[in-house]
Design a protein around this motif. Structure first.
Motif, PDB file in Angstrom:
ATOM      1  N   SER A  33      28.818 100.668  42.141  1.00 19.54           N
ATOM      2  CA  SER A  33      28.684  99.283  42.588  1.00 19.54           C
ATOM      3  C   SER A  33      27.821  98.498  41.616  1.00 19.54           C
ATOM      4  O   SER A  33      26.846  99.026  41.078  1.00 19.54           O
ATOM      5  N   THR A  35      26.487  94.165  40.781  1.00 14.23           N
ATOM      6  CA  THR A  35      26.516  92.740  41.105  1.00 14.23           C
ATOM      7  C   THR A  35      27.180  91.995  39.959  1.00 14.23           C
ATOM      8  O   THR A  35      26.838  92.198  38.798  1.00 14.23           O
ATOM      9  N   GLU A  69      33.385  94.326  46.992  1.00 11.15           N
ATOM     10  CA  GLU A  69      32.814  95.259  47.961  1.00 11.15           C
ATOM     11  C   GLU A  69      32.114  94.509  49.091  1.00 11.15           C
ATOM     12  O   GLU A  69      32.438  94.702  50.257  1.00 11.15           O
ATOM     13  N   LYS A  70      31.159  93.628  48.745  1.00  9.72           N
ATOM     14  CA  LYS A  70      30.435  92.880  49.773  1.00  9.72           C
ATOM     15  C   LYS A  70      29.624  91.762  49.127  1.00  9.72           C
ATOM     16  O   LYS A  70      29.518  91.692  47.901  1.00  9.72           O
ATOM     17  N   THR A  71      29.080  90.881  49.965  1.00  7.23           N
ATOM     18  CA  THR A  71      28.151  89.878  49.479  1.00  7.23           C
ATOM     19  C   THR A  71      26.743  90.292  49.880  1.00  7.23           C
ATOM     20  O   THR A  71      26.543  90.930  50.920  1.00  7.23           O
ATOM     21  N   GLU A  73      23.177  88.536  50.678  1.00  8.15           N
ATOM     22  CA  GLU A  73      22.702  87.198  51.019  1.00  8.15           C
ATOM     23  C   GLU A  73      21.206  87.196  51.307  1.00  8.15           C
ATOM     24  O   GLU A  73      20.692  88.104  51.953  1.00  8.15           O
ATOM     25  N   GLN A  85      28.940  91.668  45.169  1.00  9.39           N
ATOM     26  CA  GLN A  85      28.873  93.052  44.707  1.00  9.39           C
ATOM     27  C   GLN A  85      30.299  93.583  44.568  1.00  9.39           C
ATOM     28  O   GLN A  85      31.121  93.433  45.468  1.00  9.39           O
ATOM     29  N   LYS A  87      32.818  96.951  43.371  1.00  3.72           N
ATOM     30  CA  LYS A  87      32.839  98.397  43.174  1.00  3.72           C
ATOM     31  C   LYS A  87      33.880  98.738  42.109  1.00  3.72           C
ATOM     32  O   LYS A  87      34.949  98.122  42.026  1.00  3.72           O
ATOM     33  N   TYR A 104      34.852  83.484  51.334  1.00  8.64           N
ATOM     34  CA  TYR A 104      33.514  83.563  51.915  1.00  8.64           C
ATOM     35  C   TYR A 104      33.500  82.707  53.176  1.00  8.64           C
ATOM     36  O   TYR A 104      33.867  81.532  53.140  1.00  8.64           O
TER      37      TYR A 104
END
Length: 133
Positions: A33, A35, A69-71, A73, A85, A87, A104
């Motif tokens: 992973s 950023t 993958e995800k945020t 915050e 983020q 992957k 988002y």
């Protein structure tokens, strides 16, 4: 007799080598992973309390096998800082830098002006101001 012992020893060594060389030491974890930086944010600048405001976020990836993958915050008052983020499958060779998009969702529980800061570089942001009524 010596020939038989030599064959048995060779068979044992061969079998032991086969088991050692086929072991799975990475436990199946082949993702990394990282950023990544946002390149564009598009969407409405107004919304309503307790209703989703959808923003289309475009971000850079180092290679074509990078997937959202995800945020991540961080919220301070009505200001939210957002990082994306990504992957990467480390078992694949990813050589072609490209961009990806994700939606988002922002939802405010109170009326007001909200500032969303999407990380564009280590020190810069793409800012999206949303007025909620």
């Amino acid at each position: 007799m010596k020939k038989l012992k030599l064959h048995v020893v060779a068979l044992v060594l061969f079998t032991a080598t086969a088991f050692v060389s086929c072991s799975d030491d990475d436990n199946g974890n082949s993702t990394v992973s990282k950023t990544e930086f946002v390149t564009e944010v598009a969407g409405p600048e107004t919304g309503e309390v307790n209703k989703d405001v959808l923003l289309n976020v475009t971000f850079a990836v180092e290679g074509e096998c990078g997937e959202f993958e995800k945020t991540i915050e961080t919220t301070t008052g009505n200001t939210k800082t957002i990082e994306v983020q990504v992957k990467y499958d480390s078992s694949k060779i990813c050589t072609q830098p490209t961009t990806r998009s994700m939606v988002y969702k922002f939802k405010a529980t109170a009326a007001g002006t909200y500032i969303l800061k999407f990380k564009k570089s280590a020190t810069e942001f793409i800012t999206q101001t949303i007025v909620i009524s």
